[in-house]
Design a protein around this motif. Structure first.
Motif, PDB file in Angstrom:
ATOM      1  N   PRO A 203       0.835  -1.205   0.000  1.00  0.00           N
ATOM      2  CA  PRO A 203       0.000   0.000   0.000  1.00  0.00           C
ATOM      3  C   PRO A 203       0.867   1.251   0.000  1.00  0.00           C
ATOM      4  CG  PRO A 203      -0.046  -1.065   2.160  1.00  0.00           C
ATOM      5  CD  PRO A 203       0.671  -1.995   1.239  1.00  0.00           C
ATOM      6  N   HIS A 204       0.429   2.265  -0.718  1.00  0.00           N
ATOM      7  CA  HIS A 204       1.194   3.513  -0.723  1.00  0.00           C
ATOM      8  C   HIS A 204       0.691   4.492   0.335  1.00  0.00           C
ATOM      9  CE1 HIS A 204      -1.755   6.257  -2.602  1.00  0.00           C
ATOM     10  NE2 HIS A 204      -2.135   5.214  -3.308  1.00  0.00           N
ATOM     11  N   ALA A 205      -0.466   4.166   0.965  1.00  0.00           N
ATOM     12  CA  ALA A 205      -0.981   5.015   2.047  1.00  0.00           C
ATOM     13  C   ALA A 205      -1.933   4.201   2.904  1.00  0.00           C
ATOM     14  CB  ALA A 205      -1.688   6.243   1.486  1.00  0.00           C
ATOM     15  N   VAL A 206      -1.871   4.427   4.205  1.00  0.00           N
ATOM     16  CA  VAL A 206      -2.807   3.821   5.158  1.00  0.00           C
ATOM     17  C   VAL A 206      -3.301   4.938   6.073  1.00  0.00           C
ATOM     18  CG1 VAL A 206      -3.156   2.142   7.000  1.00  0.00           C
ATOM     19  CG2 VAL A 206      -1.617   1.600   5.107  1.00  0.00           C
ATOM     20  N   GLN A 207      -4.607   5.192   6.028  1.00  0.00           N
ATOM     21  CA  GLN A 207      -5.211   6.276   6.804  1.00  0.00           C
ATOM     22  C   GLN A 207      -6.085   5.702   7.911  1.00  0.00           C
ATOM     23  OE1 GLN A 207      -8.054   8.564   4.561  1.00  0.00           O
ATOM     24  NE2 GLN A 207      -8.622   9.866   6.286  1.00  0.00           N
ATOM     25  N   ALA A 208      -5.681   5.924   9.164  1.00  0.00           N
ATOM     26  CA  ALA A 208      -6.524   5.524  10.290  1.00  0.00           C
ATOM     27  C   ALA A 208      -7.745   6.434  10.349  1.00  0.00           C
ATOM     28  CB  ALA A 208      -5.743   5.602  11.590  1.00  0.00           C
ATOM     29  N   MET A 209      -8.914   5.854  10.722  1.00  0.00           N
ATOM     30  CA  MET A 209     -10.151   6.619  10.734  1.00  0.00           C
ATOM     31  C   MET A 209     -10.890   6.421  12.057  1.00  0.00           C
ATOM     32  SD  MET A 209     -11.463   6.009   6.803  1.00  0.00           S
ATOM     33  CE  MET A 209     -12.810   7.182   7.017  1.00  0.00           C
ATOM     34  N   ASP A 210     -11.124   7.510  12.733  1.00  0.00           N
ATOM     35  CA  ASP A 210     -11.882   7.523  13.980  1.00  0.00           C
ATOM     36  C   ASP A 210     -13.286   8.023  13.664  1.00  0.00           C
ATOM     37  OD1 ASP A 210     -12.993   7.850  16.461  1.00  0.00           O
ATOM     38  OD2 ASP A 210     -11.414   9.133  17.268  1.00  0.00           O
TER      39      ASP A 210
END
Length: 311
Positions: A203-210
């Motif tokens: 993956p080129h990006a991993v965005q945590a989401m709250d």
């Protein structure tokens, strides 16, 4: 954290009924709908405790759906035994034309929460957008291995193409509250899915989401679908469970939009239906959202719901 807005009340479109003569266990419905794709008037549903694809016609909402086999074998009738052996197909997405798939394909993905849940299925589409030919399986273990290292309790529950990226959605739980959006370059992912490359891309990006909480239970991603201009929509539930294997009470559910800049706005759903699949159709005032549910009870039919999401 996502910004909450007034509660939406989804309308019931139909129960996900089947002709029991078509089901290997004689069941008259899908009971654990987990992924949804709409192509024209056809609605395709994967259920996490089946090895078939459910096919429904929006023009015939009173008619039972049909089944299309994705994987070989049949699952046990006992709920506990079926849970241990099921492929846990949680995601379904529509792919564009590819080598060998001139009219595109449907891709179903196992959740990755257990080793036997690391199988994907590619299903070719005809020029009219209907499934055609024999499904092809994809071993997702090489793709999921780096994600297991990143997420202690991997649980991929959504997948969709957004521009030139494939997005996978990691679902959190009470044991690990954060969900995540995992982004891959599609031009790197496609050759691997087709077997042209032996090593999957990273993956080129991993965005945590709250996404916030409902009664102390975190809202977690259960599916997503592309919109326009780089935005995407999602559905989420607050299920009172500490891991990806055991079911729990659904304390709340929501749908929302992620803007191109990453800002998240969500609206809670009245009645807290456990929504696990989402599709969106543009309207003059926004988006017509179709949802499918997983009631976590084999004797209870999954539902197809609909609501309007304003721009």
């Amino acid at each position: 954290m996502a910004q909450a807005h007034p509660t939406l009340t989804p309308q019931l479109l139909r129960q996900l009924t089947l002709n029991p003569a078509d089901h290997p266990r004689g069941v008259a419905h899908l009971s654990a709908a987990s992924g949804l794709v709409q192509l024209g008037d056809q609605l395709y549903v994967v259920a996490d405790d089946e090895v078939h694809l459910g096919v429904y016609d929006r023009r015939a909402m009173d008619a039972p759906g049909t089944l299309l086999r994705l994987l070989g074998g049949d699952l046990p009738e006992d709920k506990g035994a079926r849970k241990k052996t099921k492929p846990d197909l949680e995601s379904l997405t529509h792919l564009p034309p590819l080598p060998g798939y001139p009219h595109g394909a449907l891709l179903a993905l196992g959740s990755g929460s257990k080793r036997r849940r690391e199988t994907g299925v590619l299903l070719a589409l005809s020029a009219h957008g209907a499934p055609t030919g024999a499904p092809r399986t994809v071993d997702l273990a090489p793709l999921y291995a780096p994600l297991h290292a990143r997420f202690a309790d991997l649980n991929i529950e959504g997948a969709f193409l957004l521009g030139n990226e494939l997005l996978l959605l990691q679902r959190g739980n009470k044991g690990n509250a954060l969900s995540a959006c995992i982004r891959y370059e599609w031009n790197q992912m496609a050759p691997w899915l087709l077997g042209e490359q032996t090593t999957p891309p990273s993956p080129h990006a991993v965005q945590a989401m709250d996404l916030g909480e409902v009664d102390g239970v975190p809202l977690s991603l259960t599916d997503g679908t592309p919109l326009q201009g780089g935005a995407w929509a999602f559905c989420a539930v607050a299920e009172s469970t500490d891991d990806s294997y055991h079911d729990g009470a659904c304390m709340g559910s929501a749908i929302g939009i992620v803007a191109p800049d990453g800002q998240v706005k969500l609206q809670l759903l009245a009645g807290a239906p456990k929504v696990e699949g989402i599709a969106a159709q543009a309207t003059d005032g926004g988006w017509l959202i179709t949802l499918v549910t997983d009631p976590d009870e084999p004797s209870t039919p999954a539902q197809m719901l609909q609501t309007q999401l304003a721009l």
